[in-house]
Design a protein around this motif. Structure first.
Motif, PDB file in Angstrom:
ATOM      1  N   ILE A  52       0.844  -1.208   0.000  1.00 36.21           N
ATOM      2  CA  ILE A  52       0.000   0.000   0.000  1.00 36.21           C
ATOM      3  C   ILE A  52       0.873   1.249   0.000  1.00 36.21           C
ATOM      4  O   ILE A  52       0.635   2.199  -0.749  1.00 36.21           O
ATOM      5  CB  ILE A  52      -0.947  -0.001   1.229  1.00 36.21           C
ATOM      6  CG1 ILE A  52      -2.035  -1.065   1.039  1.00 36.21           C
ATOM      7  CG2 ILE A  52      -1.577   1.373   1.431  1.00 36.21           C
ATOM      8  CD1 ILE A  52      -2.894  -1.286   2.261  1.00 36.21           C
ATOM      9  N   LYS A  53       1.912   1.240   0.833  1.00 37.28           N
ATOM     10  CA  LYS A  53       2.820   2.399   0.872  1.00 37.28           C
ATOM     11  C   LYS A  53       3.545   2.577  -0.462  1.00 37.28           C
ATOM     12  O   LYS A  53       3.758   3.704  -0.919  1.00 37.28           O
ATOM     13  CB  LYS A  53       3.844   2.222   1.995  1.00 37.28           C
ATOM     14  CG  LYS A  53       3.303   2.548   3.375  1.00 37.28           C
ATOM     15  CD  LYS A  53       4.438   2.628   4.380  1.00 37.28           C
ATOM     16  CE  LYS A  53       3.915   3.085   5.739  1.00 37.28           C
ATOM     17  NZ  LYS A  53       5.000   3.217   6.732  1.00 37.28           N
ATOM     18  N   ALA A  54       3.932   1.462  -1.082  1.00 38.12           N
ATOM     19  CA  ALA A  54       4.606   1.528  -2.378  1.00 38.12           C
ATOM     20  C   ALA A  54       3.683   2.141  -3.434  1.00 38.12           C
ATOM     21  O   ALA A  54       4.101   2.995  -4.227  1.00 38.12           O
ATOM     22  CB  ALA A  54       5.041   0.135  -2.809  1.00 38.12           C
ATOM     23  N   PHE A  55       2.398   1.730  -3.418  1.00 43.35           N
ATOM     24  CA  PHE A  55       1.423   2.235  -4.386  1.00 43.35           C
ATOM     25  C   PHE A  55       1.174   3.729  -4.157  1.00 43.35           C
ATOM     26  O   PHE A  55       1.090   4.512  -5.108  1.00 43.35           O
ATOM     27  CB  PHE A  55       0.120   1.452  -4.256  1.00 43.35           C
ATOM     28  CG  PHE A  55      -0.987   1.953  -5.149  1.00 43.35           C
ATOM     29  CD1 PHE A  55      -0.918   1.792  -6.530  1.00 43.35           C
ATOM     30  CD2 PHE A  55      -2.077   2.619  -4.614  1.00 43.35           C
ATOM     31  CE1 PHE A  55      -1.921   2.276  -7.358  1.00 43.35           C
ATOM     32  CE2 PHE A  55      -3.087   3.108  -5.427  1.00 43.35           C
ATOM     33  CZ  PHE A  55      -3.012   2.928  -6.800  1.00 43.35           C
ATOM     34  N   GLN A  56       1.046   4.123  -2.891  1.00 42.47           N
ATOM     35  CA  GLN A  56       0.822   5.539  -2.578  1.00 42.47           C
ATOM     36  C   GLN A  56       1.992   6.391  -3.043  1.00 42.47           C
ATOM     37  O   GLN A  56       1.800   7.512  -3.531  1.00 42.47           O
ATOM     38  CB  GLN A  56       0.589   5.716  -1.078  1.00 42.47           C
ATOM     39  CG  GLN A  56      -0.750   5.172  -0.590  1.00 42.47           C
ATOM     40  CD  GLN A  56      -0.884   5.217   0.917  1.00 42.47           C
ATOM     41  OE1 GLN A  56       0.112   5.188   1.638  1.00 42.47           O
ATOM     42  NE2 GLN A  56      -2.121   5.265   1.405  1.00 42.47           N
ATOM     43  N   ALA A  57       3.213   5.884  -2.882  1.00 46.13           N
ATOM     44  CA  ALA A  57       4.399   6.620  -3.330  1.00 46.13           C
ATOM     45  C   ALA A  57       4.415   6.749  -4.848  1.00 46.13           C
ATOM     46  O   ALA A  57       4.748   7.801  -5.395  1.00 46.13           O
ATOM     47  CB  ALA A  57       5.666   5.927  -2.839  1.00 46.13           C
TER      48      ALA A  57
END
Length: 631
Positions: A52-57
Motif C-alpha cells: 500500500i505504501k509503495a502504491f501511494q508513493a
C-alpha cells in the motif's frame, strides 16, 4: 480498508511474527502443509501494508524503498521462496515499528513540554474568583496562582511573591524568586508562594505556546542532508531495479537478482539523518535552547565567528542608575518623573532602567505621553506635560541641536571611564540632566566564551551602541578579539556583511529590537529569549530561553555533534549496504540473513542517533564570580 490496514500495521507485524513461529514449529515436527500455509499467510499479512505504501508513493511519482521490497517479495513468492518472502516482509515491518517507536522516544522532550501546559486558570470576574479554561482567559484579566499551581498565561505579578520553577521555558531546573512587577510565563510552576498577576499574553501568544510551536516545526523541518537523501531515493530505487535486472541477465539466477534487490534497500541511510536531527533538536529544547530546524543545525555547526551585542547579551541586561546629575533649575524628582514617563515608550534596557529607578523612588508614572519617536541606536524623542524631550546619546543631542559644554562633556567622559553609560536628557532643546547607568557582565560569560573557543570559534567581536570607554572595559575583561562602540543598527548590519564577504561564517547574538536586522543578516542569528523582544526572537534561528551564554556554548557543541552523528550514520549505512551487496554477489549472503543484517543496521543507526538525547557538554569546574562592567 486501506486506512484500517495502515492503523493496524503494528498488529499485522506481530501477527506475521506469530505465523513465522507457527511455521518454524510445523517445520520442526514435519507438517509441511501447515508450514507452507503459515509462511504464505505471513507474507501476505506483512506484505499488504508495504505494498500500500509503495502504491501511494507511486501515485506521487516517487520510487520508495517499499516498492523495492514489494517487487522482491512478489518475485520470491513466484519462485516458491516462501521462507525468504515471509522473513523479508516481517523484518521490514518490524524495522519500521522500531524506527517509529524510537523516533517517538526522541520527541519525548516535546511531549514533556506539552504535558506541562495548564488546563485551567482562576480569574477574577464579576467580583469573584472563578475557574475557567485557559483558552478563555482574556488579556488584562487578573489571575491568581497558588503553591503547586501552573501559571496559565504570560503576565506581570501584581501582588504576592513566589518561588517559581521555569524549567519548561528556560531549561533551568533551579527555581527563581519573583515578586511585584516581575514577569512570569505560562507553563511555569509555583514551588511555593502565592501570586496575583495580570494576563498580558494569552492562548497561542504565550511564550510557552510559541516554544511548543517552534520545536514542532523544527523537528519536522529537514536538514540539507535529509533533502539530499529524499532526492537520492528517487534516483536510487529505479537504479537498483535496473541493476537487479542486469544481475539476472548476466547470471540467469532469479534468486540472486531478488536477493540483490532486497539487500540494496537503503533503510539505514534514509532514517539516519532524521533520527539525529530530531534527537538533537529535542536535546536543545529540553535545555532551553530552541534550534529552529535541521538546516539551522547544519549552519550553526559551521560558524567560526561570533558577533555579540553588549547590553543584555554579554552583560546581564539589568543595569542600575548610579547617578542622576541635574544641570537645570528643575526639581530633581519632577524632572526624573517626566524623563521616566517619556522612557515608558522605550523597549531598550536603558530606558526601562530609568523607569524602574523612578518607580523605586516612589514616583507615579502613567502612559500619557503625547507622542513617541524612537531614533534607532540613539535614543528617543517624546512630548510629556507640554515639554519636548530628547533622551539618548551624544549623536541624538547633535542631531537635535542640543549644545554640550566642555564641563558637561568632561563629566560624561569621567562617568564612562568608570564603566557607566551616560544618557543625556534635553528638555525643549536645552540639556537638563545626565543619567549614569552601569551594568554587570554575565556570571557565565567568561566560561561560556572559553568553551566556544574550545569548540572551534576563531574570533569573537562585540558591537555596541554604548560609548568607547565602557565597550573597551567589557571587551578587555572578556578577552574579546575586538569591539566597535557607538554602533547604529545599520552599522551592525554592514559589519556582519563585511565579515561574510571576507569568507567567515558569522553568528550574531543580541536581544533588542535594534539587533533584529543584524540577527537576520548573519548566517546564524541568536536571541536572548527571556529578556529579549518578540522581534529578535522571531527573527533568530536559535533562541536561548534562560538568557545564559552557557546555553550558546551548549547549542554550538550540540550542533557539531549532531552533524557528526548524521555523518556517522550515513557512513555506516552506505558501508553496510556495500558489504552486503558484495556478500550477495559472492554467494555468502542469502535473503533472510541479509535482511536480518539490514534491519540490524537500521537499529544501530537509530541507537546512535538516540545518544544525542543524553548529550551534555561538561561544565567548567572553575566558577567565575560576577564581574561588574564598571569595575
Amino acid at each position: 480498508m486501506v486506512r484500517w490496514i495502515q492503523r493496524q500495521t503494528n498488529q499485522l507485524t506481530f501477527t506475521a511474527g506469530a505465523l513465522l513461529i507457527i511455521a518454524f514449529i510445523a517445520h520442526w515436527i514435519g507438517i509441511v502443509a501447515v508450514k507452507q500455509g503459515a509462511l504464505i499467510v505471513a507474507t501476505i499479512v506483512a506484505g499488504v501494508p508495504i505494498a500500500i505504501k509503495a502504491f501511494q508513493a507511486l501515485r506521487m511519482k516517487a520510487f520508495s524503498i517499499e516498492l523495492l521490497v514489494t517487487i522482491a517479495v512478489t518475485a520470491a513468492l513466484f519462485i516458491g521462496e516462501y521462507v525468504e518472502s515471509a522473513a523479508v516482509t516481517f523484518l521490514f515491518l518490524f524495522g519500521a515499528y522500531l524506527e517509529a517507536r524510537t523516533l517517538n522516544k526522541t520527541r519525548a522532550s516535546l511531549r514533556e513540554l506539552t504535558e506541562l501546559a495548564p488546563d485551567e486558570a482562576s480569574v477574577f470576574r464579576n467580583g469573584d474568583w472563578v475557574s475557567v479554561s485557559v483558552d478563555e482567559v482574556e488579556e488584562g484579566e487578573r489571575v491568581v496562582v497558588r503553591s503547586g499551581g501552573k501559571i496559565p498565561v504570560d503576565g506581570k505579578i501584581l501582588t504576592g511573591e513566589a518561588t517559581i520553577n521555569e524549567a519548561a521555558i528556560t531549561g533551568e531546573s533551579v527555581p527563581v524568586g519573583k515578586t511585584n512587577d516581575d514577569d512570569v510565563f505560562s507553563g511555569s510552576i509555583i514551588d511555593s508562594g502565592y501570586i496575583e498577576m495580570v494576563a498580558e499574553k494569552v492562548g497561542e501568544d504565550t511564550t510557552f505556546a510559541k516554544i511548543i510551536e517552534l520545536v514542532e516545526e523544527a523537528q519536522e523541518s529537514k536538514s540539507k542532508t535529509q533533502r539530499f537523501l529524499d532526492k537520492f531515493a528517487n534516483i536510487y530505487t529505479p537504479s537498483v531495479v535496473v541493476l537487479s535486472v542486469l544481475v539476472y541477465l548476466i547470471t540467469r539466477d532469479l534468486h540472486l537478482a531478488i536477493i540483490f534487490l532486497v539487500i540494496a534497500c537503503p533503510g539505514a541511510l534514509v532514517i539516519g539523518a532524521p533520527v539525529s536531527n530530531v534527537a538533537g533538536i529535542g536535546n536543545g529544547a529540553k535545555r532551553g535552547v530552541l534550534i529552529k530546524g535541521g538546516d539551522v543545525m547544519d549552519r550553526l555547526s559551521k560558524i567560526d565567528t561570533i558577533v555579540f551585542d553588549k547590553t543584555g547579551t554579554l552583560t546581564r541586561g539589568k543595569p542600575e542608575v548610579t547617578d542622576f546629575h541635574v544641570i537645570s533649575d528643575d526639581n530633581p524628582n519632577d524632572l526624573l518623573q517626566m524623563i521616566a514617563q517619556a522612557e515608558m515608550a522605550s523597549e531598550h534596557h536603558l530606558g526601562k532602567t530609568i523607569v524602574k529607578h523612578a518607580r523605586a523612588k516612589g514616583l507615579s508614572l502613567q502612559n500619557d505621553y503625547e507622542y513617541a519617536e524612537v531614533v534607532k541606536g540613539n535614543g528617543l524623542r517624546n512630548r510629556v506635560a507640554g515639554h519636548q524631550f530628547s533622551i539618548g546619546n551624544r549623536m541624538l543631542m547633535e542631531m537635535d541641536g542640543v549644545k554640550l559644554t566642555d564641563e558637561v562633556n568632561n563629566y560624561a567622559i569621567e562617568q564612562e571611564k568608570k564603566g557607566n553609560t551616560a544618557i543625556f536628557a534635553a528638555k525643549n532643546g536645552q540639556l537638563v540632566a545626565i543619567i549614569s547607568i552601569a551594568d554587570q557582565i554575565r556570571e557565565d560569560a567568561i566560561d561560556a566564551l572559553k568553551e566556544l573557543r574550545e569548540h572551534g570559534i576563531k574570533q569573537m567581536i562585540m558591537l555596541t551602541g554604548d560609548n568607547a570607554h565602557t565597550a573597551k572595559r567589557v571587551a578587555d575583561q572578556l578577552g574579546l578579539d575586538g569591539y566597535h562602540a557607538e554602533q547604529l543598527p545599520v552599522d551592525k548590519v554592514k559589519f556582519v556583511e563585511k565579515l561574510q564577504n571576507e569568507g567567515h561564517k558569522v553568528a550574531m547574538i543580541g536581544d533588542g529590537i535594534n539587533d533584529a536586522p543584524s540577527i537576520a543578516k548573519a548566517d546564524i542569528g541568536l536571541a536572548m529569549g527571556e529578556g529579549g523582544t518578540d522581534v529578535s526572537m522571531e527573527t533568530a534561528d536559535v533562541v536561548l530561553m534562560a538568557d545564559k551564554l552557557k546555553q550558546f556554548s551548549h547549542a554550538y557543541a550540540l550542533a557539531k555533534v549532531t552533524v557528526r552523528n548524521m555523518k556517522q550514520n550515513m557512513a555506516f549505512a552506505v558501508g553496510t549496504v556495500f558489504l552486503l551487496l558484495l556478500g550477495v554477489l559472492a554467494g555468502s549472503i542469502h535473503l533472510a540473513s541479509g535482511m536480518f543484517i539490514h534491519e540490524a543496521s537500521i537499529l544501530v543507526v537509530i541507537l546512535n542517533g538516540m545518544r544525542l538525547i543524553r548529550f551534555n557538554r561538561e561544565p567548567s569546574e572553575k566558577k567565575i564570580k560576577t564581574v561588574p562592567a564598571h569595575a
